[in-house]
Design a protein around this motif. Structure first.
Motif, mmCIF file in Angstrom:
data_model
loop_
_atom_site.group_PDB
_atom_site.id
_atom_site.type_symbol
_atom_site.label_atom_id
_atom_site.label_comp_id
_atom_site.label_asym_id
_atom_site.label_seq_id
_atom_site.Cartn_x
_atom_site.Cartn_y
_atom_site.Cartn_z
ATOM 1 N N UNK A 46 -30.858 -3.931 -39.126
ATOM 2 C CA UNK A 46 -30.727 -5.450 -39.858
ATOM 3 C C UNK A 46 -31.083 -6.536 -38.700
ATOM 4 N N UNK A 47 -31.766 -7.766 -39.022
ATOM 5 C CA UNK A 47 -31.739 -8.629 -38.162
ATOM 6 C C UNK A 47 -31.283 -10.097 -38.988
ATOM 7 N N UNK A 48 -30.044 -10.060 -38.828
ATOM 8 C CA UNK A 48 -29.269 -11.357 -39.430
ATOM 9 C C UNK A 48 -29.709 -12.611 -38.935
ATOM 10 N N UNK A 49 -29.874 -12.641 -37.538
ATOM 11 C CA UNK A 49 -30.687 -14.084 -37.047
ATOM 12 C C UNK A 49 -32.050 -14.070 -37.129
ATOM 13 N N UNK A 50 -32.839 -13.343 -37.850
ATOM 14 C CA UNK A 50 -34.170 -13.230 -37.812
ATOM 15 C C UNK A 50 -34.825 -12.220 -36.483
ATOM 16 N N UNK A 51 -36.165 -12.302 -36.650
ATOM 17 C CA UNK A 51 -36.696 -11.103 -35.887
ATOM 18 C C UNK A 51 -37.551 -11.642 -34.779
ATOM 19 N N UNK A 52 -37.235 -12.825 -34.298
ATOM 20 C CA UNK A 52 -37.698 -13.364 -32.989
ATOM 21 C C UNK A 52 -37.425 -12.310 -31.781
ATOM 22 N N UNK A 53 -38.288 -12.466 -30.854
ATOM 23 C CA UNK A 53 -38.142 -11.630 -29.701
ATOM 24 C C UNK A 53 -36.717 -12.183 -29.027
ATOM 25 N N UNK A 54 -35.881 -10.922 -28.950
ATOM 26 C CA UNK A 54 -34.542 -11.179 -28.205
ATOM 27 C C UNK A 54 -33.358 -11.297 -29.184
ATOM 28 N N UNK A 55 -33.776 -11.781 -30.466
ATOM 29 C CA UNK A 55 -32.575 -11.864 -31.365
ATOM 30 C C UNK A 55 -31.821 -10.670 -31.633
ATOM 31 N N UNK A 56 -30.515 -10.810 -31.868
ATOM 32 C CA UNK A 56 -29.746 -9.530 -31.855
ATOM 33 C C UNK A 56 -30.129 -8.635 -33.268
ATOM 34 N N UNK A 57 -29.853 -7.514 -33.331
ATOM 35 C CA UNK A 57 -30.045 -6.830 -34.369
ATOM 36 C C UNK A 57 -28.942 -5.826 -34.500
ATOM 37 N N UNK A 58 -28.701 -5.267 -35.812
ATOM 38 C CA UNK A 58 -27.679 -4.373 -35.990
ATOM 39 C C UNK A 58 -28.187 -2.854 -36.132
ATOM 40 N N UNK A 59 -27.827 -2.070 -35.586
ATOM 41 C CA UNK A 59 -28.454 -0.799 -35.590
ATOM 42 C C UNK A 59 -27.455 0.465 -36.173
ATOM 43 N N UNK A 60 -27.896 1.016 -37.257
ATOM 44 C CA UNK A 60 -26.959 2.494 -37.672
ATOM 45 C C UNK A 60 -27.531 3.630 -37.900
ATOM 46 N N UNK A 61 -27.194 4.771 -37.952
ATOM 47 C CA UNK A 61 -27.778 5.932 -38.150
ATOM 48 C C UNK A 61 -27.103 6.434 -39.424
#
Length: 255
Positions: free
Chosen positions: A75-90
């Motif tokens: 998930x990309x809560x702050x957008x998909x720009x390079x370097x933006x934080x993302x949330x990864x889950x399995x």
């Protein structure tokens, strides 16, 4: 793609003879409920290959139940720009994916298969109707989602714990939701296929070098600088074999 018999125990799964991971949606279902879902959507089940994305975008109108394999959700809560934080889950076997679509049909989550993955797609309108007509199935889903949230907090959200404990905790979690048992020659071993070291680093918000160092400590025998007499892990490309799950659990301080 039609499910591959040589890849999954299709008959056992569809007939309810395969034990599902504890506290997953399919594990929570009361007796007699699983045939209702199989009768409606079992024939629509599909196999997706590694690195293939599941159709869980804004325009897709299905949720998916994982019958085999392992996926990574981002998930990309702050957008998909390079370097933006993302949330990864399995996510693994027995879990329902895309649950937000049951509330907001345009909801989306990028979901990538880490292995050959077998899913049962369920149309959102049909699933919502089923849940309204069968409150016990709805309750099973709610219980599984609440347990998943609590597990996520414990595995991914404990940022103040040492990296060793966090990596061990994630490996235990993956072994439970996506691990496959070893052969008769390797009793007690569990093989995890799919996640890479970078995936683990992304999920735990750790540096890749930190994850590499931690895995090396778990692989290496104590006499060569490791933590355990014979090591508790073997690893290769997107493949981890847990050889001593109780020891990993102890290090992770999981009950």
């Amino acid at each position: 793609m039609v499910p591959k018999v040589d890849a999954f125990r299709a008959g056992d799964v569809l007939n309810g003879r395969q034990t599902m991971p504890a506290r997953s949606f399919l594990d929570q279902l009361p007796p007699g409920s699983w045939p209702l879902l199989v009768g409606k959507w079992g024939a629509e089940s599909r196999v997706h290959e590694r690195d293939e994305e599941l159709p869980l975008g804004p325009a897709d109108e299905q949720v998916h139940i994982v019958l085999g394999g392992c996926v990574r959700q981002e998930r990309h809560p702050f957008g998909t720009a390079e370097g933006a934080p993302k949330i990864t889950r399995f996510r693994g076997v027995g879990q329902l994916l895309g649950e937000a679509k049951l509330i907001e049909p345009a909801a989306a989550v990028r979901t990538t298969c880490l292995t050959t993955t077998w899913v049962m797609p369920c149309p959102v309108p049909g699933m919502n109707l089923l849940l309204r007509r069968h409150p016990h199935i709805q309750l099973a889903l709610l219980r599984s989602l609440e347990d998943r949230n609590r597990t996520d907090e414990m595995i991914y959200g404990t940022m103040t714990r040492p990296p060793l404990e966090r990596v061990c905790g994630l490996l235990v979690h993956l072994a439970e939701v996506a691990g496959t048992a070893g052969s008769d020659d390797d009793p007690g071993h569990l093989t995890i296929l799919g996640p890479s070291q970078k995936d683990i680093a992304d999920a735990l918000l750790l540096g890749v070098s930190t994850v590499e160092h931690t895995l090396r400590l778990l692989r290496t025998p104590a006499g060569q600088g490791g933590l355990f007499p014979d090591g508790v892990l073997r690893s290769g490309y997107r493949r981890f074999v847990v050889t001593d799950l109780p020891s990993l659990r102890a290090v992770a301080r999981l009950s």
